[in-house]
Design a protein around this motif. Structure first.
Motif, PDB file in Angstrom:
ATOM      1  N   UNK A   1      -0.950   3.967  -5.763  1.00  0.00           N
ATOM      2  CA  UNK A   1      -0.890   4.758  -4.478  1.00  0.00           C
ATOM      3  C   UNK A   1      -2.144   5.763  -4.278  1.00  0.00           C
ATOM      4  N   UNK A   2      -2.675   6.158  -5.253  1.00  0.00           N
ATOM      5  CA  UNK A   2      -3.550   7.303  -5.248  1.00  0.00           C
ATOM      6  C   UNK A   2      -5.055   6.810  -5.028  1.00  0.00           C
ATOM      7  N   UNK A   3      -5.276   5.407  -5.021  1.00  0.00           N
ATOM      8  CA  UNK A   3      -6.585   4.805  -5.064  1.00  0.00           C
ATOM      9  C   UNK A   3      -7.385   4.825  -3.845  1.00  0.00           C
ATOM     10  N   UNK A   4      -6.614   4.806  -2.917  1.00  0.00           N
ATOM     11  CA  UNK A   4      -7.396   4.829  -1.364  1.00  0.00           C
ATOM     12  C   UNK A   4      -6.845   5.815  -0.638  1.00  0.00           C
ATOM     13  N   UNK A   5      -6.424   6.980  -1.153  1.00  0.00           N
ATOM     14  CA  UNK A   5      -6.175   8.066  -0.293  1.00  0.00           C
ATOM     15  C   UNK A   5      -7.283   8.980   0.086  1.00  0.00           C
ATOM     16  N   UNK A   6      -7.325   9.610   1.288  1.00  0.00           N
ATOM     17  CA  UNK A   6      -8.332  10.530   1.452  1.00  0.00           C
ATOM     18  C   UNK A   6      -8.646  11.602   0.560  1.00  0.00           C
ATOM     19  N   UNK A   7      -9.934  11.884   0.411  1.00  0.00           N
ATOM     20  CA  UNK A   7     -10.261  12.870  -0.587  1.00  0.00           C
ATOM     21  C   UNK A   7      -9.466  14.485  -0.461  1.00  0.00           C
TER      22      UNK A   7
ATOM     23  N   UNK B   1      -6.363  14.769  -0.038  1.00  0.00           N
ATOM     24  CA  UNK B   1      -5.046  14.502   0.073  1.00  0.00           C
ATOM     25  C   UNK B   1      -4.146  15.751  -0.127  1.00  0.00           C
ATOM     26  N   UNK B   2      -3.200  15.794   0.923  1.00  0.00           N
ATOM     27  CA  UNK B   2      -2.307  16.931   1.134  1.00  0.00           C
ATOM     28  C   UNK B   2      -1.347  16.907  -0.229  1.00  0.00           C
ATOM     29  N   UNK B   3      -0.854  15.678  -0.572  1.00  0.00           N
ATOM     30  CA  UNK B   3       0.170  15.461  -1.806  1.00  0.00           C
ATOM     31  C   UNK B   3      -0.300  15.373  -3.142  1.00  0.00           C
ATOM     32  N   UNK B   4      -1.638  15.581  -3.348  1.00  0.00           N
ATOM     33  CA  UNK B   4      -2.306  15.319  -4.453  1.00  0.00           C
ATOM     34  C   UNK B   4      -1.383  16.014  -5.664  1.00  0.00           C
ATOM     35  N   UNK B   5      -1.050  17.258  -5.604  1.00  0.00           N
ATOM     36  CA  UNK B   5      -0.587  18.015  -6.797  1.00  0.00           C
ATOM     37  C   UNK B   5       0.628  17.370  -7.347  1.00  0.00           C
ATOM     38  N   UNK B   6       1.433  16.582  -6.394  1.00  0.00           N
ATOM     39  CA  UNK B   6       2.920  16.310  -6.755  1.00  0.00           C
ATOM     40  C   UNK B   6       2.936  14.697  -6.956  1.00  0.00           C
ATOM     41  N   UNK B   7       1.826  13.895  -6.658  1.00  0.00           N
ATOM     42  CA  UNK B   7       2.072  12.556  -6.709  1.00  0.00           C
ATOM     43  C   UNK B   7       2.592  11.888  -8.132  1.00  0.00           C
ATOM     44  N   UNK B   8       2.419  12.718  -9.291  1.00  0.00           N
ATOM     45  CA  UNK B   8       2.753  12.474 -10.472  1.00  0.00           C
ATOM     46  C   UNK B   8       4.215  12.425 -10.596  1.00  0.00           C
ATOM     47  N   UNK B   9       4.917  13.532  -9.866  1.00  0.00           N
ATOM     48  CA  UNK B   9       6.284  13.629  -9.909  1.00  0.00           C
ATOM     49  C   UNK B   9       6.713  12.603  -9.031  1.00  0.00           C
ATOM     50  N   UNK B  10       6.354  12.262  -7.756  1.00  0.00           N
ATOM     51  CA  UNK B  10       6.731  11.143  -6.758  1.00  0.00           C
ATOM     52  C   UNK B  10       6.696   9.800  -7.416  1.00  0.00           C
ATOM     53  N   UNK B  11       5.636   9.569  -8.171  1.00  0.00           N
ATOM     54  CA  UNK B  11       5.621   8.276  -8.915  1.00  0.00           C
ATOM     55  C   UNK B  11       6.844   8.324 -10.164  1.00  0.00           C
ATOM     56  N   UNK B  12       6.773   9.454 -10.410  1.00  0.00           N
ATOM     57  CA  UNK B  12       8.075   9.277 -11.683  1.00  0.00           C
ATOM     58  C   UNK B  12       9.577   8.838 -10.971  1.00  0.00           C
ATOM     59  N   UNK B  13       9.743   9.732  -9.932  1.00  0.00           N
ATOM     60  CA  UNK B  13      10.974   9.250  -9.200  1.00  0.00           C
ATOM     61  C   UNK B  13      11.091   7.986  -8.467  1.00  0.00           C
ATOM     62  N   UNK B  14       9.889   7.490  -8.114  1.00  0.00           N
ATOM     63  CA  UNK B  14       9.934   6.105  -7.553  1.00  0.00           C
ATOM     64  C   UNK B  14      10.223   5.071  -8.556  1.00  0.00           C
ATOM     65  N   UNK B  15       9.587   5.171  -9.880  1.00  0.00           N
ATOM     66  CA  UNK B  15       9.845   4.450 -10.850  1.00  0.00           C
ATOM     67  C   UNK B  15      11.380   4.359 -11.238  1.00  0.00           C
TER      68      UNK B  15
ATOM     69  N   UNK C   1       0.807  -1.279   0.041  1.00  0.00           N
ATOM     70  CA  UNK C   1       0.046   0.095  -0.035  1.00  0.00           C
ATOM     71  C   UNK C   1       0.947   1.071  -0.118  1.00  0.00           C
ATOM     72  N   UNK C   2       0.856   2.047  -1.063  1.00  0.00           N
ATOM     73  CA  UNK C   2       1.681   3.369  -1.058  1.00  0.00           C
ATOM     74  C   UNK C   2       1.021   4.469  -0.941  1.00  0.00           C
ATOM     75  N   UNK C   3       1.746   5.407  -0.522  1.00  0.00           N
ATOM     76  CA  UNK C   3       0.917   6.848  -0.475  1.00  0.00           C
ATOM     77  C   UNK C   3       1.655   7.449   0.706  1.00  0.00           C
ATOM     78  N   UNK C   4       1.368   8.809   0.720  1.00  0.00           N
ATOM     79  CA  UNK C   4       1.884   9.430   1.829  1.00  0.00           C
ATOM     80  C   UNK C   4       1.021   9.161   3.147  1.00  0.00           C
TER      81      UNK C   4
END
Length: 267
Positions: free
Chosen positions: A197-203, A205-219, A89-92
């Protein structure tokens, strides 16, 4: 969809679990493989047949979160229980749904403990012999940002395994406990965790705007450090499963294991 429909459970249908099962069978042992879904049985059997090991490996559906499913395998003659089932389960942490974290612990920790109790406290005690191999992760030693839930489940397994090993030593019985801490391997498991990681975040979500960049760095991180060859961790699990030595912790790849040890010393 329910949580169980989204997160890929790493059992023995593929990756490290299947590779280890094939090696144990090649060495002459009979292996029972547990897969999460019915549609994984045939694909798993096809891989086994390609190695000519269908006479040494049995494949069956095992949902370790289901008490009925766990008890279906109780009558099997097992002398070594390898606990490999897990989800990521991923996500902040500030964004994660508590239900998602709870489900992560239900699969990786609580159900694993229940399965160990079923065998160690029942079958192994009757036979006065048995081995429990627990697959944790170096993420339990070095927590990964935006994968804190998964890292925490693996840290819990390390604590439980360490305590269990000391507890069973007080019994007049030959039960041994081994702990496996794999590093980063390219099996698809981490990639599923990243993609979902974004499928079960709270509505909110504090980091919502940067998740695409987070995913890129994680990959990029997992692609850079992930080992595609599973031989090093397969050897560790096989050795732990067959060895009578007092060694408790087995880590691979070597360099990642060294980094984790240094982190634990100097954090």
């Amino acid at each position: 969809r329910g949580l169980g429909d989204v997160y890929k459970r790493q059992g023995a249908a593929s990756g490290i679990g299947l590779t280890t099962a094939l090696r144990l069978a090649e060495l002459g042992h009979y292996v029972y493989i547990g897969v999460h879904l019915e549609n994984q049985v045939e694909s798993c059997l096809e891989k086994i047949r390609s190695y000519g090991l269908e006479e040494r490996i049995s494949v069956q559906v095992l949902d370790i979160t289901d008490p009925k499913s766990r008890h279906q395998i109780f009558d099997l003659d097992i002398d070594c229980l390898i606990n490999n089932a897990a989800i990521g389960v991923g996500g902040a942490l500030l964004d994660l749904s508590v239900d998602a974290i709870r489900y992560n612990f239900e699969v990786n920790v609580f159900s694993t403990i229940e399965l160990i109790q079923l065998y160690a406290a029942s079958l192994f005690l009757k036979k006065k012999k048995g081995k429990v191999v627990i697959i944790s992760s170096l993420a339990g030693v070095v927590p990964i940002p935006f994968m804190s839930s998964y890292s925490a489940t693996k840290a819990s397994l390390i604590s439980f395994a360490t305590a269990l090993r000391k507890e069973v030593k007080l019994l007049d019985i030959d039960i041994t406990v081994k702990l496996i801490e794999p590093g980063i391997y390219y099996t698809g498991f981490n990639e599923v965790m990243i993609d979902n990681q974004e499928k079960y975040l709270k509505p909110e979500a504090i980091f919502s705007s940067i998740y695409p960049e987070i995913r890129r760095k994680q990959r990029f991180f997992f692609h850079l450090f992930g080992k595609t060859n599973l031989d090093s961790i397969e050897r560790k699990i096989v050795t732990a499963s067959l060895s009578d030595s007092a060694k408790f912790i087995y880590r691979a790849p070597l360099f990642q294991g060294i980094v984790a040890k240094l982190y634990a010393l100097f954090k």
